[in-house]
Write a protein that holds these residues in place. Structure first.
Motif, short mmCIF file in Angstrom:
data_model
loop_
_atom_site.label_atom_id
_atom_site.label_comp_id
_atom_site.label_asym_id
_atom_site.label_seq_id
_atom_site.Cartn_x
_atom_site.Cartn_y
_atom_site.Cartn_z
N GLY A 177 0.79 -1.21 0.00
CA GLY A 177 0.00 0.00 0.00
C GLY A 177 0.83 1.27 0.00
O GLY A 177 2.04 1.25 -0.25
N PRO A 178 0.15 2.37 0.31
CA PRO A 178 -1.26 2.40 0.71
C PRO A 178 -2.19 2.07 -0.45
O PRO A 178 -1.85 2.27 -1.61
N PHE A 179 -3.35 1.56 -0.08
CA PHE A 179 -4.42 1.31 -1.03
C PHE A 179 -5.40 2.47 -0.95
O PHE A 179 -5.59 3.06 0.12
N LYS A 180 -5.99 2.81 -2.04
CA LYS A 180 -6.91 3.94 -2.03
C LYS A 180 -8.07 3.66 -1.08
O LYS A 180 -8.58 2.54 -1.04
N PRO A 181 -8.45 4.65 -0.27
CA PRO A 181 -9.51 4.44 0.72
C PRO A 181 -10.76 3.79 0.12
O PRO A 181 -11.25 4.20 -0.94
N GLY A 182 -11.25 2.77 0.82
CA GLY A 182 -12.43 2.05 0.37
C GLY A 182 -12.14 0.87 -0.53
O GLY A 182 -13.04 0.11 -0.88
N ARG A 183 -10.86 0.71 -0.90
CA ARG A 183 -10.51 -0.38 -1.82
C ARG A 183 -9.59 -1.41 -1.16
O ARG A 183 -8.92 -2.19 -1.85
N GLU A 184 -9.55 -1.42 0.15
CA GLU A 184 -8.64 -2.32 0.85
C GLU A 184 -8.91 -3.79 0.51
O GLU A 184 -7.99 -4.62 0.56
N ALA A 185 -10.13 -4.13 0.17
CA ALA A 185 -10.47 -5.49 -0.24
C ALA A 185 -10.77 -5.55 -1.74
O ALA A 185 -11.32 -6.55 -2.23
N GLY A 186 -10.39 -4.51 -2.46
CA GLY A 186 -10.72 -4.43 -3.87
C GLY A 186 -12.16 -4.00 -4.07
O GLY A 186 -12.91 -3.76 -3.12
N LEU A 187 -12.57 -3.89 -5.31
CA LEU A 187 -13.95 -3.57 -5.67
C LEU A 187 -14.44 -4.60 -6.68
O LEU A 187 -13.69 -4.98 -7.60
N THR A 188 -15.66 -5.05 -6.53
CA THR A 188 -16.23 -6.03 -7.45
C THR A 188 -17.40 -5.41 -8.19
O THR A 188 -18.29 -4.81 -7.58
N ALA A 189 -17.38 -5.56 -9.52
CA ALA A 189 -18.48 -5.14 -10.39
C ALA A 189 -18.92 -3.71 -10.11
O ALA A 189 -20.07 -3.43 -9.79
N VAL A 190 -17.95 -2.79 -10.23
CA VAL A 190 -18.24 -1.38 -10.03
C VAL A 190 -18.37 -0.70 -11.39
O VAL A 190 -17.68 -1.05 -12.35
N SER A 191 -19.26 0.27 -11.48
CA SER A 191 -19.47 0.99 -12.73
C SER A 191 -18.37 2.04 -12.92
O SER A 191 -17.91 2.66 -11.95
N ALA A 192 -17.96 2.23 -14.17
CA ALA A 192 -16.91 3.20 -14.47
C ALA A 192 -17.11 3.76 -15.87
O ALA A 192 -17.46 3.02 -16.80
N ARG A 193 -16.89 5.04 -16.00
CA ARG A 193 -16.99 5.69 -17.31
C ARG A 193 -15.60 5.90 -17.87
O ARG A 193 -14.70 6.38 -17.17
N LEU A 194 -15.41 5.55 -19.14
CA LEU A 194 -14.11 5.64 -19.78
C LEU A 194 -13.92 7.04 -20.36
O LEU A 194 -14.80 7.54 -21.07
N LEU A 195 -12.78 7.65 -20.07
CA LEU A 195 -12.53 9.04 -20.46
C LEU A 195 -11.57 9.17 -21.64
O LEU A 195 -11.33 10.27 -22.12
N ASP A 196 -10.98 8.07 -22.06
CA ASP A 196 -10.21 8.05 -23.30
C ASP A 196 -10.37 6.68 -23.95
O ASP A 196 -11.11 5.83 -23.43
N ASP A 197 -9.70 6.45 -25.04
CA ASP A 197 -9.83 5.19 -25.76
C ASP A 197 -8.90 4.11 -25.24
O ASP A 197 -8.88 3.00 -25.78
N GLY A 198 -8.14 4.42 -24.17
CA GLY A 198 -7.22 3.44 -23.63
C GLY A 198 -5.94 3.35 -24.44
O GLY A 198 -5.84 3.86 -25.56
N LYS A 199 -4.97 2.71 -23.87
CA LYS A 199 -3.65 2.63 -24.49
C LYS A 199 -2.98 1.33 -24.06
O LYS A 199 -3.10 0.92 -22.90
N ILE A 200 -2.30 0.68 -24.98
CA ILE A 200 -1.53 -0.52 -24.63
C ILE A 200 -0.16 -0.07 -24.14
O ILE A 200 0.55 0.67 -24.83
#
Length: 746
Positions: free
Chosen positions: A588-611
């Motif tokens: 860590g540190p792990f971002k607050p609220g994510r200490e056990a990870g997050l499962t099936a959370v909604s997220a909006r993509l702000l770019d086309d991504g990059k490899i």
């Protein structure tokens, strides 16, 4: 009437303190301060009367071994007190009881203080390497005999050696730094000369020299006083190269006959004690515009900006980026002169962060400019010069900057604080500064957009201004937010910037010095006499061995440089490779609220991504140049070499309510890697940027490692800017990759 003849300016005198000062209380709240000095006019005891409240400030500069200057008083041994009594005696150079090396060029660097609207006489320092009846040769012992391909030079190159004319009545003193009371008057003939230039010759004769003219009279000035020191300086006895210590360009150089070690395994001494060990030849990067003028350990760049106004240079600039190590100024000034720029022509200094290997010669340059009566602008991040008081989201903080409290001159002289994420337009040179905490609270990254006069095109150089992992290797109460911001900064740069070339901050981060040395060796090959190339030919934009997509290599050299250090900070491999490292993934540190990870959370993509490809070890591989045919592999943290690994990295607005883009003050979290809970100091992470998100500023997150480019392409094909997807995150905020990689984003 005949106009009056202007009077000659009153010049401050100079001498070396060789006895402790004495203070005698007087009348009306005054003290008389007396001190024994060795001067151009002989051995003298100087006296001055100052207000008792100022005595301590005056006496503080009168340490035996200090070369000081003063305003002559009305009698031979009197000293006038200026309006600022603390400047009654100004320290020019300070030897004290040290036998360490000190170097100062005649024309640049320390000098007798300006007075009466005129610069004072010049001063030089270094090791004595030669004498005739009328001259003395002083330098740092650095000699370059051959290029990196082994072709010898017609004459050894001694970049930092100078020969001075000596006045017939020169005053000479043998100064005993072990016991100043044993210092004696000597003569020119008695000055020892260092035996030779061999690095194994560890005993070298050091001296200070005073001239009878200022830098405007450099061509005719003569040495009028010499202080040579007993005992002699002692060097580290190690070999010196233009390329960085441990460079793979030393692999074919054999073994050091002194130590028996391979040359490529000998770690050079730090520049703080051995500046002579880290010099390198300066070089042009973009014709007539961008230059490398640092040493072979820390970079410094010179940018000549022309606003394009014909016959009007008043709005042009000479910008120096970073100021290097404190004791290495003589190298930087000479390097600038060697590329055709007077150090006093610098109009602006831009500092990247508040560590001494980057601001080390700022005060020296400020004094040099003041001495010449020339203005100079000093730029720095407010966050390191003063402290972090707020982030770009409006959150309020009280975080100390990295610049030490003792650096009062720098702090007082900062004239400009950066505005972030905007282009400063200086015509053929444009600069953007990006706040990127991590290495320090106020570390900054920079983009240099430089116009190449040969083709009229602008090329962008990426400069990561806080690459070092030192101080971040394991989570602590103070560095938790810095670790997360450090990691974020690399991903942010990888996804948002289109960079042509790398301008590294340190030479062990990217082999910019080796690239130049390879270019020089190529151009010195007689077979290439009719086909001379430039740094624009030698520097690679793309990683040669990265896979090609549509005929273009996937990975840029700048992105690859960033990936190396991001991997060090992020992944569990660091814990296994280095006992002092604790990665974010494990500790860590792990971002607050994510200490056990997050499962099936909604997220909006702000770019086309990059490899993003895993780090490719050989950097700037360029088969056109024999010495770059296999690239340059730097020794630091090579365990992260992973050219077969891939990630999909995306700007993303994760819809979780607990995390706000920063670590809150007093946030407590268990660190599995340390098996302990840590109460963290608060600080910004993504909130260093102004862009807003739903619950927190946009993040730049990546998938877990993908085993092939095909897998990465399959994942990338499932996403697009503006889409809303469902994802899962690990505790380290890595996007979970299921067995069917195309289901990573659902």
């Amino acid at each position: 009437m005949t106009p009056p003849v202007p009077s000659e300016p009153l010049v401050r005198s100079a001498g070396l303190v060789y006895g402790p000062p004495t203070t005698t209380p007087g009348n009306a709240g005054n003290d008389t301060v007396s001190v024994a000095v060795l001067t151009q006019s002989g051995v003298r005891t100087l006296s001055t009367t100052v207000a008792a409240t100022k005595t301590a400030a005056v006496v503080a500069n009168l340490v035996p071994g200090n070369l000081v200057d003063w305003i002559p008083g009305s009698d031979a041994n009197g000293v006038a007190v200026p309006p600022d009594a603390a400047q009654t005696f100004n320290v020019i150079l300070s030897k004290k009881n040290s036998t360490a090396a000190q170097f100062n060029l005649k024309k640049y660097g320390a000098a007798v203080s300006r007075h009466d609207n005129a610069p004072g006489p010049m001063v030089a320092a270094g090791w004595v390497y030669g004498k005739t009846g009328t001259t003395i040769t002083v330098g740092d012992g650095n000699t370059v005999m051959a290029d990196q391909a082994g072709r010898p030079y017609a004459q050894p190159i001694k970049r930092y050696e100078e020969t001075y004319a000596v006045a017939s009545d020169v005053k000479v003193f043998n100064v005993n730094t072990a016991d100043y009371a044993k210092s004696t008057v000597a003569d020119f003939a008695s000055i020892p000369v260092t035996a030779n230039y061999d690095y194994a010759t560890t005993s070298r004769q050091s001296a200070y020299l005073l001239f009878d003219g200022n830098y405007l009279q450099a061509d005719t000035a003569k040495v009028v006083a010499i202080w040579y020191f007993t005992p002699q300086s002692t060097t580290d006895g190690k070999p010196v190269w233009d390329v960085p210590t441990l460079s793979t360009m030393l692999d074919d150089k054999g073994n050091d006959p002194v130590s028996g070690q391979p040359f490529n395994k000998i770690n050079a001494t730090t520049p703080t004690t051995a500046p002579y060990s880290r010099s390198t030849e300066p070089f042009e990067m973009v014709k007539n515009t961008m230059y490398y003028v640092g040493d072979n350990e820390v970079a410094s760049y010179l940018l000549k900006a022309d606003m394009g106004t014909p016959n009007d240079p008043s709005d042009d600039k000479v910008i120096k980026v970073d100021a290097g190590w404190p004791n290495s100024g003589y190298q930087y000034w000479k390097n600038m002169e060697l590329v055709g720029v007077d150090p006093r022509a610098v109009t602006d200094i831009w500092l990247t962060h508040g560590h001494s290997d980057h601001y080390g010669t700022v005060v020296e340059q400020l004094k040099m400019m003041d001495h010449a009566g020339k203005p100079i602008a000093l730029w720095a991040s407010k966050e390191d010069a003063v402290g972090v008081t707020a982030d770009l989201q409006g959150n309020v903080w009280n975080i100390a900057g990295a610049l030490p409290a003792s650096e009062t001159v720098i702090r007082e002289r900062v004239s400009h604080s950066y505005e972030y994420d905007k282009w400063y337009d200086y015509g053929n040179v444009q600069i953007m500064v990006i706040w990127s905490p991590g290495h320090t609270p106020g570390s900054t990254n920079m983009l240099f957009k430089v116009k190449n006069p040969d083709d009229g095109k602008f090329y962008t150089f990426g400069y990561h201004g806080g690459y070092g992992f030192n101080g971040l290797n394991s989570p602590t109460a103070a560095n938790g937010w810095l670790r997360l911001s450090f990691q974020h900064g690399f991903s942010y740069l990888q996804n948002t910037l289109d960079v042509d070339f790398v301008a590294p901050q340190h030479t062990n981060q990217f082999p910019i010095v080796e690239v130049y040395q390879a270019l020089k060796a190529y151009n010195r090959d007689p077979a290439n006499a009719g086909a001379q190339l430039t740094m624009m030919d030698a520097m690679r934009s793309k990683v040669f061995d990265s896979p090609a997509i549509g005929g273009v290599n996937l990975t840029g050299e700048f992105s690859n440089q960033l990936e190396k250090r991001r991997s060090v900070a992020s992944y569990a491999a660091s814990d296994a490779a280095n006992a002092t490292y604790k990665s974010i993934e494990t500790s860590g540190p792990f971002k607050p609220g994510r200490e056990a990870g997050l499962t099936a959370v909604s997220a909006r993509l702000l770019d086309d991504g990059k490899i993003i490809q895993g780090f490719v070890g050989p950097q700037n591989k360029n088969p056109r140049f024999p010495l770059l045919a296999n690239g340059i592999t730097t020794s630091t943290d090579q365990y992260v070499n992973d050219p077969g690994g891939y990630y999909v990295q995306v700007a993303i607005d994760v819809q979780d309510t607990a995390y706000k883009g920063y670590i809150p003050e007093g946030f407590t979290q268990f660190s599995p890697g340390l098996n302990a809970s840590i109460v963290y100091k608060g600080g910004p992470v993504e909130s260093v940027h102004a862009e807003k998100g739903t619950f927190h500023p946009p993040e730049y997150l990546r998938t877990q490692r993908l085993n092939s480019l095909a897998d990465a392409q399959a994942v990338l094909a499932t996403i697009g800017k503006g889409q809303t997807k469902t994802i899962s995150l690990t505790r380290a905020s890595e996007i979970v990759v299921p067995t069917n990689v195309t289901q990573t984003f659902q």
